[in-house]
Design a protein around this motif. Structure first.
Motif, mmCIF file in Angstrom:
data_model
loop_
_atom_site.group_PDB
_atom_site.id
_atom_site.type_symbol
_atom_site.label_atom_id
_atom_site.label_comp_id
_atom_site.label_asym_id
_atom_site.label_seq_id
_atom_site.Cartn_x
_atom_site.Cartn_y
_atom_site.Cartn_z
ATOM 1 N N THR A 35 0.827 -1.206 0.000
ATOM 2 C CA THR A 35 0.000 0.000 0.000
ATOM 3 C C THR A 35 0.863 1.259 0.000
ATOM 4 O O THR A 35 0.481 2.269 -0.569
ATOM 5 C CB THR A 35 -0.946 0.042 1.215
ATOM 6 O OG1 THR A 35 -0.175 0.057 2.410
ATOM 7 C CG2 THR A 35 -1.895 -1.137 1.218
ATOM 8 N N LYS A 36 2.042 1.192 0.606
ATOM 9 C CA LYS A 36 2.925 2.363 0.674
ATOM 10 C C LYS A 36 3.774 2.529 -0.584
ATOM 11 O O LYS A 36 4.013 3.641 -1.035
ATOM 12 C CB LYS A 36 3.860 2.266 1.895
ATOM 13 C CG LYS A 36 3.147 2.166 3.221
ATOM 14 C CD LYS A 36 2.259 3.362 3.451
ATOM 15 C CE LYS A 36 1.539 3.227 4.768
ATOM 16 N NZ LYS A 36 0.411 4.122 4.903
ATOM 17 N N LEU A 37 4.271 1.423 -1.149
ATOM 18 C CA LEU A 37 5.190 1.479 -2.280
ATOM 19 C C LEU A 37 4.506 1.315 -3.627
ATOM 20 O O LEU A 37 5.133 1.518 -4.667
ATOM 21 C CB LEU A 37 6.264 0.387 -2.133
ATOM 22 C CG LEU A 37 7.112 0.427 -0.870
ATOM 23 C CD1 LEU A 37 8.041 -0.771 -0.822
ATOM 24 C CD2 LEU A 37 7.915 1.720 -0.824
ATOM 25 N N MET A 38 3.244 0.875 -3.622
ATOM 26 C CA MET A 38 2.463 0.639 -4.833
ATOM 27 C C MET A 38 2.945 -0.569 -5.645
ATOM 28 O O MET A 38 2.635 -0.698 -6.818
ATOM 29 C CB MET A 38 2.435 1.883 -5.725
ATOM 30 C CG MET A 38 1.899 3.120 -5.017
ATOM 31 S SD MET A 38 0.282 2.883 -4.250
ATOM 32 C CE MET A 38 -0.754 2.774 -5.665
ATOM 33 N N PHE A 39 3.751 -1.438 -5.065
ATOM 34 C CA PHE A 39 4.111 -2.714 -5.673
ATOM 35 C C PHE A 39 4.467 -3.676 -4.551
ATOM 36 O O PHE A 39 4.795 -3.269 -3.447
ATOM 37 C CB PHE A 39 5.258 -2.587 -6.695
ATOM 38 C CG PHE A 39 6.575 -2.170 -6.099
ATOM 39 C CD1 PHE A 39 7.491 -3.116 -5.668
ATOM 40 C CD2 PHE A 39 6.904 -0.829 -5.996
ATOM 41 C CE1 PHE A 39 8.710 -2.737 -5.129
ATOM 42 C CE2 PHE A 39 8.117 -0.440 -5.453
ATOM 43 C CZ PHE A 39 9.022 -1.391 -5.027
ATOM 44 N N ALA A 40 4.379 -4.965 -4.853
ATOM 45 C CA ALA A 40 4.618 -5.988 -3.838
ATOM 46 C C ALA A 40 6.086 -6.393 -3.820
ATOM 47 O O ALA A 40 6.730 -6.497 -4.864
ATOM 48 C CB ALA A 40 3.749 -7.209 -4.115
ATOM 49 N N LEU A 41 6.610 -6.611 -2.651
ATOM 50 C CA LEU A 41 7.966 -7.137 -2.493
ATOM 51 C C LEU A 41 7.854 -8.627 -2.197
ATOM 52 O O LEU A 41 7.457 -9.024 -1.112
ATOM 53 C CB LEU A 41 8.692 -6.442 -1.327
ATOM 54 C CG LEU A 41 9.036 -4.975 -1.546
ATOM 55 C CD1 LEU A 41 9.564 -4.365 -0.254
ATOM 56 C CD2 LEU A 41 10.053 -4.828 -2.651
ATOM 57 N N PRO A 42 8.169 -9.471 -3.160
ATOM 58 C CA PRO A 42 8.036 -10.906 -2.927
ATOM 59 C C PRO A 42 9.135 -11.431 -2.005
ATOM 60 O O PRO A 42 10.253 -10.934 -2.017
ATOM 61 C CB PRO A 42 8.174 -11.507 -4.328
ATOM 62 C CG PRO A 42 8.999 -10.524 -5.068
ATOM 63 C CD PRO A 42 8.645 -9.175 -4.502
ATOM 64 N N VAL A 43 8.777 -12.405 -1.205
ATOM 65 C CA VAL A 43 9.741 -13.090 -0.355
ATOM 66 C C VAL A 43 9.723 -14.551 -0.792
ATOM 67 O O VAL A 43 8.699 -15.217 -0.686
ATOM 68 C CB VAL A 43 9.387 -12.951 1.142
ATOM 69 C CG1 VAL A 43 10.408 -13.682 1.997
ATOM 70 C CG2 VAL A 43 9.305 -11.484 1.542
ATOM 71 N N PHE A 44 10.847 -15.015 -1.310
ATOM 72 C CA PHE A 44 10.901 -16.348 -1.888
ATOM 73 C C PHE A 44 12.265 -16.969 -1.632
ATOM 74 O O PHE A 44 13.200 -16.286 -1.212
ATOM 75 C CB PHE A 44 10.628 -16.281 -3.397
ATOM 76 C CG PHE A 44 11.599 -15.410 -4.136
ATOM 77 C CD1 PHE A 44 12.784 -15.935 -4.629
ATOM 78 C CD2 PHE A 44 11.350 -14.061 -4.325
ATOM 79 C CE1 PHE A 44 13.694 -15.143 -5.300
ATOM 80 C CE2 PHE A 44 12.257 -13.262 -4.992
ATOM 81 C CZ PHE A 44 13.430 -13.799 -5.481
#
Length: 110
Positions: A35-44
């Protein structure tokens, strides 16, 4: 804009090369950051961290979609080509999914 043909390509097995972390507190942090960055940070992770898992990958290539050169395409023209691309991707997946991913689900394009 350039008039280059669009070629639908699908890679079966691509979703299995990394494992996504499904730890609920981490998922909440991901959603908050999204919501803050406007893109998702995937954790994989994969083998040994960032090395992909060894899985077979099968690439299928569809029929090129001819696109006319147009320096300033209208939204209607873009939507028409996009709809054709989505239709071709769905057709490509439907044709090869029983062969290369018989236990896979329906194709979801977001």
């Amino acid at each position: 804009m350039a008039g280059a043909p669009l070629v639908p390509v699908y890679v079966f097995g691509e979703n299995d090369i990394f494992t996504q972390v499904m730890y609920p507190p981490l998922r909440r942090l991901q959603k908050w950051l999204q919501t803050k960055l406007m893109f998702a940070l995937p954790v994989f992770y994969g083998r040994f961290g960032l090395v992909p898992h060894r899985v077979p990958l099968t690439v299928v290539v569809g029929t090129p979609i001819d696109v006319s050169r147009n320096e300033a395409p209208t939204a209607e023209e873009i939507n028409r080509v996009h709809a054709e691309f989505i239709r071709q991707m769905s057709r490509l997946y439907s044709r090869f999914q029983p062969i290369y991913d018989p236990h896979g689900g329906d194709l979801v394009i977001i």
